[in-house]
Design a protein around this motif. Sequence first.
Motif, PDB file in Angstrom:
ATOM      1  N   LEU A   1       0.912  -1.094  -0.013  1.00 23.28           N
ATOM      2  CA  LEU A   1      -0.100  -0.019  -0.132  1.00 23.28           C
ATOM      3  C   LEU A   1       0.819   1.099  -0.048  1.00 23.28           C
ATOM      4  O   LEU A   1       1.682   1.413   0.970  1.00 23.28           O
ATOM      5  CB  LEU A   1      -0.976   0.202   1.147  1.00 23.28           C
TER       6      LEU A   1
ATOM      7  N   ARG B   1      -2.133  -0.145  -5.321  1.00 25.37           N
ATOM      8  CA  ARG B   1      -2.746   0.238  -4.311  1.00 25.37           C
ATOM      9  C   ARG B   1      -2.373   1.767  -3.456  1.00 25.37           C
ATOM     10  O   ARG B   1      -1.098   1.709  -3.249  1.00 25.37           O
ATOM     11  CB  ARG B   1      -2.993  -0.853  -3.125  1.00 25.37           C
TER      12      ARG B   1
ATOM     13  N   SER C   1      -7.797  -0.706   2.494  1.00 26.13           N
ATOM     14  CA  SER C   1      -6.366  -0.798   2.901  1.00 26.13           C
ATOM     15  C   SER C   1      -5.824   0.346   3.756  1.00 26.13           C
ATOM     16  O   SER C   1      -5.130   0.061   4.925  1.00 26.13           O
ATOM     17  CB  SER C   1      -5.668  -1.253   1.944  1.00 26.13           C
TER      18      SER C   1
END
Length: 446
Positions: free
Chosen positions: A121, A149, A183
């Motif tokens: 992430l 992401r 996330s």
Amino acid sequence: MTHQTPAFHRIGVIGMGYVGLTLTAALARKGFEVHGVDVQPAVLESLGRGRPHVYEPGVDETFAEHIGGRIHIGSELPAEPVDAAILCVSTPVDEETHEPYLKNLAAAAEHVAERCTPRTLVVVRSTVPVGTTREVVLPRLLDAWGRARLVMAPERTIQGRALTELTGLPQVVGGLDEDSLRSGRDLFGGLADQVLPVSSLEAAELVKLTNNCHTDVIYAFGNELAMLSERFGLDPLEVIRATNLDYPRPDIARPGYVGGGCLSKDPYIMAFAGERAGYRPGLIGAARKLNEVLPVHVAARVADALRETGGTTLYVLGWAYKGWPPTDDMRGTPIAAMMPVFDAAGLRVLGHDPLVGAEVIQAHGGEPVDDVLAGFREADAVLVVTDHPDYRALDMTRALEGSRTRLVFDSWRILDRAGITARGVRYEGLGYTSAAPAAPVPVVTA
């Protein structure tokens, strides 16, 4: 017990300036393994010894406890990809054009793309123009991975309270898509008590700019009132107290200097973003201009007063950009704009600050004074720039005993005015001249 989302254990923080440093400490305190990255050898050496290069309450103790354990410092991210990489690099603005410099952010994104995978992430924490996360960071991740992401989660803390606010303030998170947002919420849910999702990367970018530009505008109004009061021969604090007391509208801010790493540049970043979109934010620009003019105006007043009395030595108390909460941060400090005025007037400038080192004061053209009272004995005038608690506690009768000081310019009006004027010393402040009546003691109601 610490709360930690299982999906995130190893976190990379790129950029060990104020934002990255405090975030690293806060994450370590929550039980995360943090890998801090910086390119400056002096920063790496200092942090590697567990000695933070920036003053912030609680950070020294956290690094001393966790360096080599939960905290690791290096010039690169570890070979094994981290679960999340948080970009905290600086985004300064050009001193002449005021355009933001985004190459640090681009380089950080490229480093993450090289050392991590699409499972990582990526979080942009730096303050950037609206659209930057999508335009600068995302393409570099997609070029390397094909997918990413990505979230924008702006830093919004105040210096002096960062570790408290990192967990106590809502963490705003905007995502590239639903998976990214989910996330991001998981990651920051392991840090803060509250996570506030917003609809996009751009919305999160604008939140940070809005916070700081609004603050700049609020302070500018108080400074505008001070400028007017000075011309009218009135005391701005008297006017502000009467304006605010039990009145059910937003309070007027006291006049004061406005600096720091955020407020001195974020209005320019907002203006840059607005102009790219076809709108020039006039109010924000005017507020920033006024707040930048204020230190120059004060310096000119002090220099003129010294010229009238024949004095040549000025003692400046407070060289950091603010005194409360205490900091050693020199970004956006008022003294930077004041010193050219003092130099042009041929003044000798003595300097004291409880946290700023002697070498920094010297680098800005001042002569460091270790003992705060010693400077009074040599000074023809004293200028209080910050409202540090040490200055609030000064015994002015003792400070002025044996001194040749004939002017005290108390920017924040924190000193004993009666004690100063009783010794025949002229007392002035922001928007307040010796000709103006002093503000009465504020009314206290049960």
